[in-house]
Scaffold this motif. Sequence first.
Motif, PDB file in Angstrom:
ATOM      1  N   ARG A  77      12.872  32.517  -3.593  1.00  0.00           N
ATOM      2  CA  ARG A  77      13.371  32.949  -4.902  1.00  0.00           C
ATOM      3  C   ARG A  77      13.098  31.905  -5.979  1.00  0.00           C
ATOM      4  NH1 ARG A  77      19.058  35.752  -3.087  1.00  0.00           N
ATOM      5  NH2 ARG A  77      18.100  37.552  -2.071  1.00  0.00           N
ATOM      6  N   LEU A  78      13.259  30.621  -5.643  1.00  0.00           N
ATOM      7  CA  LEU A  78      12.930  29.567  -6.606  1.00  0.00           C
ATOM      8  C   LEU A  78      11.442  29.597  -6.941  1.00  0.00           C
ATOM      9  CD1 LEU A  78      15.021  26.584  -5.212  1.00  0.00           C
ATOM     10  CD2 LEU A  78      15.398  27.806  -7.364  1.00  0.00           C
ATOM     11  N   HIS A  79      10.629  29.810  -5.945  1.00  0.00           N
ATOM     12  CA  HIS A  79       9.176  29.921  -6.132  1.00  0.00           C
ATOM     13  C   HIS A  79       8.859  31.047  -7.122  1.00  0.00           C
ATOM     14  CE1 HIS A  79       5.253  31.704  -4.771  1.00  0.00           C
ATOM     15  NE2 HIS A  79       4.874  30.466  -5.043  1.00  0.00           N
ATOM     16  N   THR A  80       9.463  32.202  -6.916  1.00  0.00           N
ATOM     17  CA  THR A  80       9.224  33.349  -7.787  1.00  0.00           C
ATOM     18  C   THR A  80       9.666  33.059  -9.221  1.00  0.00           C
ATOM     19  OG1 THR A  80       9.469  34.852  -5.915  1.00  0.00           O
ATOM     20  CG2 THR A  80       9.735  35.806  -8.107  1.00  0.00           C
ATOM     21  N   GLY A  81      10.846  32.459  -9.377  1.00  0.00           N
ATOM     22  CA  GLY A  81      11.337  32.125 -10.711  1.00  0.00           C
ATOM     23  C   GLY A  81      10.450  31.113 -11.415  1.00  0.00           C
ATOM     24  N   LEU A  82      10.017  30.084 -10.688  1.00  0.00           N
ATOM     25  CA  LEU A  82       9.155  29.080 -11.305  1.00  0.00           C
ATOM     26  C   LEU A  82       7.775  29.634 -11.640  1.00  0.00           C
ATOM     27  CD1 LEU A  82       9.999  25.700  -9.529  1.00  0.00           C
ATOM     28  CD2 LEU A  82      10.464  26.394 -11.883  1.00  0.00           C
ATOM     29  N   GLN A  83       7.312  30.623 -10.873  1.00  0.00           N
ATOM     30  CA  GLN A  83       6.051  31.286 -11.231  1.00  0.00           C
ATOM     31  C   GLN A  83       6.168  31.921 -12.611  1.00  0.00           C
ATOM     32  OE1 GLN A  83       5.578  33.945  -7.830  1.00  0.00           O
ATOM     33  NE2 GLN A  83       3.605  32.978  -7.378  1.00  0.00           N
ATOM     34  N   GLN A  84       7.315  32.551 -12.872  1.00  0.00           N
ATOM     35  CA  GLN A  84       7.537  33.189 -14.168  1.00  0.00           C
ATOM     36  C   GLN A  84       7.628  32.150 -15.289  1.00  0.00           C
ATOM     37  OE1 GLN A  84       7.350  36.525 -14.535  1.00  0.00           O
ATOM     38  NE2 GLN A  84       6.816  36.419 -12.379  1.00  0.00           N
ATOM     39  N   LEU A  85       8.303  31.041 -15.019  1.00  0.00           N
ATOM     40  CA  LEU A  85       8.390  29.959 -16.008  1.00  0.00           C
ATOM     41  C   LEU A  85       6.998  29.405 -16.288  1.00  0.00           C
ATOM     42  CD1 LEU A  85      10.130  28.028 -17.724  1.00  0.00           C
ATOM     43  CD2 LEU A  85      10.305  26.571 -15.692  1.00  0.00           C
ATOM     44  N   HIS A  86       6.241  29.179 -15.243  1.00  0.00           N
ATOM     45  CA  HIS A  86       4.869  28.679 -15.367  1.00  0.00           C
ATOM     46  C   HIS A  86       4.029  29.629 -16.228  1.00  0.00           C
ATOM     47  CE1 HIS A  86       0.706  28.042 -13.787  1.00  0.00           C
ATOM     48  NE2 HIS A  86       1.062  26.787 -13.930  1.00  0.00           N
ATOM     49  N   ALA A  87       4.137  30.934 -15.976  1.00  0.00           N
ATOM     50  CA  ALA A  87       3.374  31.924 -16.750  1.00  0.00           C
ATOM     51  C   ALA A  87       3.812  31.922 -18.214  1.00  0.00           C
ATOM     52  CB  ALA A  87       3.545  33.310 -16.141  1.00  0.00           C
ATOM     53  N   GLY A  88       5.104  31.782 -18.459  1.00  0.00           N
ATOM     54  CA  GLY A  88       5.605  31.743 -19.838  1.00  0.00           C
ATOM     55  C   GLY A  88       5.096  30.538 -20.605  1.00  0.00           C
ATOM     56  N   ILE A  89       4.979  29.415 -19.922  1.00  0.00           N
ATOM     57  CA  ILE A  89       4.437  28.220 -20.571  1.00  0.00           C
ATOM     58  C   ILE A  89       2.953  28.431 -20.870  1.00  0.00           C
ATOM     59  CG2 ILE A  89       3.887  25.775 -20.214  1.00  0.00           C
ATOM     60  CD1 ILE A  89       6.595  25.627 -18.674  1.00  0.00           C
ATOM     61  N   ALA A  90       2.240  29.039 -19.937  1.00  0.00           N
ATOM     62  CA  ALA A  90       0.808  29.304 -20.149  1.00  0.00           C
ATOM     63  C   ALA A  90       0.591  30.222 -21.347  1.00  0.00           C
ATOM     64  CB  ALA A  90       0.200  29.919 -18.888  1.00  0.00           C
ATOM     65  N   ARG A  91       1.492  31.205 -21.543  1.00  0.00           N
ATOM     66  CA  ARG A  91       1.373  32.130 -22.675  1.00  0.00           C
ATOM     67  C   ARG A  91       1.976  31.547 -23.950  1.00  0.00           C
ATOM     68  NH1 ARG A  91       3.342  35.584 -18.612  1.00  0.00           N
ATOM     69  NH2 ARG A  91       5.371  35.536 -19.600  1.00  0.00           N
ATOM     70  N   ARG A  92       2.604  30.377 -23.824  1.00  0.00           N
ATOM     71  CA  ARG A  92       3.273  29.696 -24.943  1.00  0.00           C
ATOM     72  C   ARG A  92       4.473  30.485 -25.453  1.00  0.00           C
ATOM     73  NH1 ARG A  92       2.586  24.607 -26.013  1.00  0.00           N
ATOM     74  NH2 ARG A  92       2.444  24.799 -28.245  1.00  0.00           N
ATOM     75  N   THR A  93       5.055  31.337 -24.604  1.00  0.00           N
ATOM     76  CA  THR A  93       6.291  32.032 -24.975  1.00  0.00           C
ATOM     77  C   THR A  93       7.509  31.184 -24.618  1.00  0.00           C
ATOM     78  OG1 THR A  93       6.329  33.216 -22.856  1.00  0.00           O
ATOM     79  CG2 THR A  93       5.264  34.323 -24.720  1.00  0.00           C
ATOM     80  N   ILE A  94       7.300  30.149 -23.830  1.00  0.00           N
ATOM     81  CA  ILE A  94       8.345  29.185 -23.474  1.00  0.00           C
ATOM     82  C   ILE A  94       7.831  27.818 -23.875  1.00  0.00           C
ATOM     83  CG2 ILE A  94       9.691  28.177 -21.577  1.00  0.00           C
ATOM     84  CD1 ILE A  94       9.211  30.802 -20.038  1.00  0.00           C
ATOM     85  N   VAL A  95       8.668  27.009 -24.422  1.00  0.00           N
ATOM     86  CA  VAL A  95       8.360  25.679 -24.961  1.00  0.00           C
ATOM     87  C   VAL A  95       7.152  25.709 -25.892  1.00  0.00           C
ATOM     88  CG1 VAL A  95       9.503  24.377 -23.114  1.00  0.00           C
ATOM     89  CG2 VAL A  95       7.054  24.815 -22.932  1.00  0.00           C
ATOM     90  N   GLY A  96       7.071  26.755 -26.699  1.00  0.00           N
ATOM     91  CA  GLY A  96       5.977  26.873 -27.664  1.00  0.00           C
ATOM     92  C   GLY A  96       6.056  25.862 -28.779  1.00  0.00           C
ATOM     93  N   ASP A  97       7.189  25.167 -28.871  1.00  0.00           N
ATOM     94  CA  ASP A  97       7.373  24.208 -29.957  1.00  0.00           C
ATOM     95  C   ASP A  97       6.911  22.799 -29.586  1.00  0.00           C
ATOM     96  OD1 ASP A  97       9.417  24.029 -28.072  1.00  0.00           O
ATOM     97  OD2 ASP A  97      10.929  23.407 -29.527  1.00  0.00           O
ATOM     98  N   VAL A  98       6.447  22.595 -28.347  1.00  0.00           N
ATOM     99  CA  VAL A  98       5.962  21.264 -27.969  1.00  0.00           C
ATOM    100  C   VAL A  98       4.451  21.209 -28.185  1.00  0.00           C
ATOM    101  CG1 VAL A  98       7.800  20.931 -26.257  1.00  0.00           C
ATOM    102  CG2 VAL A  98       5.596  21.825 -25.527  1.00  0.00           C
ATOM    103  N   PRO A  99       3.918  20.007 -28.366  1.00  0.00           N
ATOM    104  CA  PRO A  99       2.464  19.889 -28.559  1.00  0.00           C
ATOM    105  C   PRO A  99       1.698  20.522 -27.391  1.00  0.00           C
ATOM    106  CG  PRO A  99       3.564  17.797 -29.019  1.00  0.00           C
ATOM    107  CD  PRO A  99       4.600  18.715 -28.437  1.00  0.00           C
ATOM    108  N   ILE A 100       0.545  21.049 -27.684  1.00  0.00           N
ATOM    109  CA  ILE A 100      -0.257  21.756 -26.699  1.00  0.00           C
ATOM    110  C   ILE A 100      -0.591  20.869 -25.501  1.00  0.00           C
ATOM    111  CG2 ILE A 100      -2.499  21.297 -27.773  1.00  0.00           C
ATOM    112  CD1 ILE A 100      -1.561  24.639 -26.234  1.00  0.00           C
TER     113      ILE A 100
END
Length: 148
Positions: A77-100
């Motif tokens: 379950r942690l793996h699945t959740g972190l996959q989603q976090l990882h994808a959100g960072i890649a799309r810049r929908t999460i932590v979009g305010d930090v430098p690229i």
Amino acid sequence: MATSESADGHTAGLLTLGKLLDGDAAVGPDRTRIAVQALTTGADYLATALGPGVPASVPSTVDVADLLVGLHITVHRLHTGLQQLHAGIARRTIVGDVPIVTAAKLQSALGIAVERLGTAALTLGAAGALLGSEPPAPERLSGGSGRR
């Protein structure tokens, strides 16, 4: 040895935590912090229980198999959740305010963690199977209420 009163207190605490983190309630940063704190507290206990306390905490093969299945489900379950976090960072929908560059480094680090958690989940499942544990049903791996 735990008294009935302390066992009742632990059960009440788990029920309260279960209600607080129920899958039907809205997600948010406060509840996420509570979940991380609960997970960390559980991990602290397991580090002790599986270290010097191992003979008392998992005295039988069945107990070890149950432990491995529970850890398999948790890590999956942690793996699945972190996959989603990882994808959100890649799309810049999460932590979009930090430098690229920072986002790219974070994405890379999380990518490694996601890969290793996936391997750990598979390994824990295989270890449990060696002791004859039943593989968890898919709905137990994907989430749901989190209750076993």
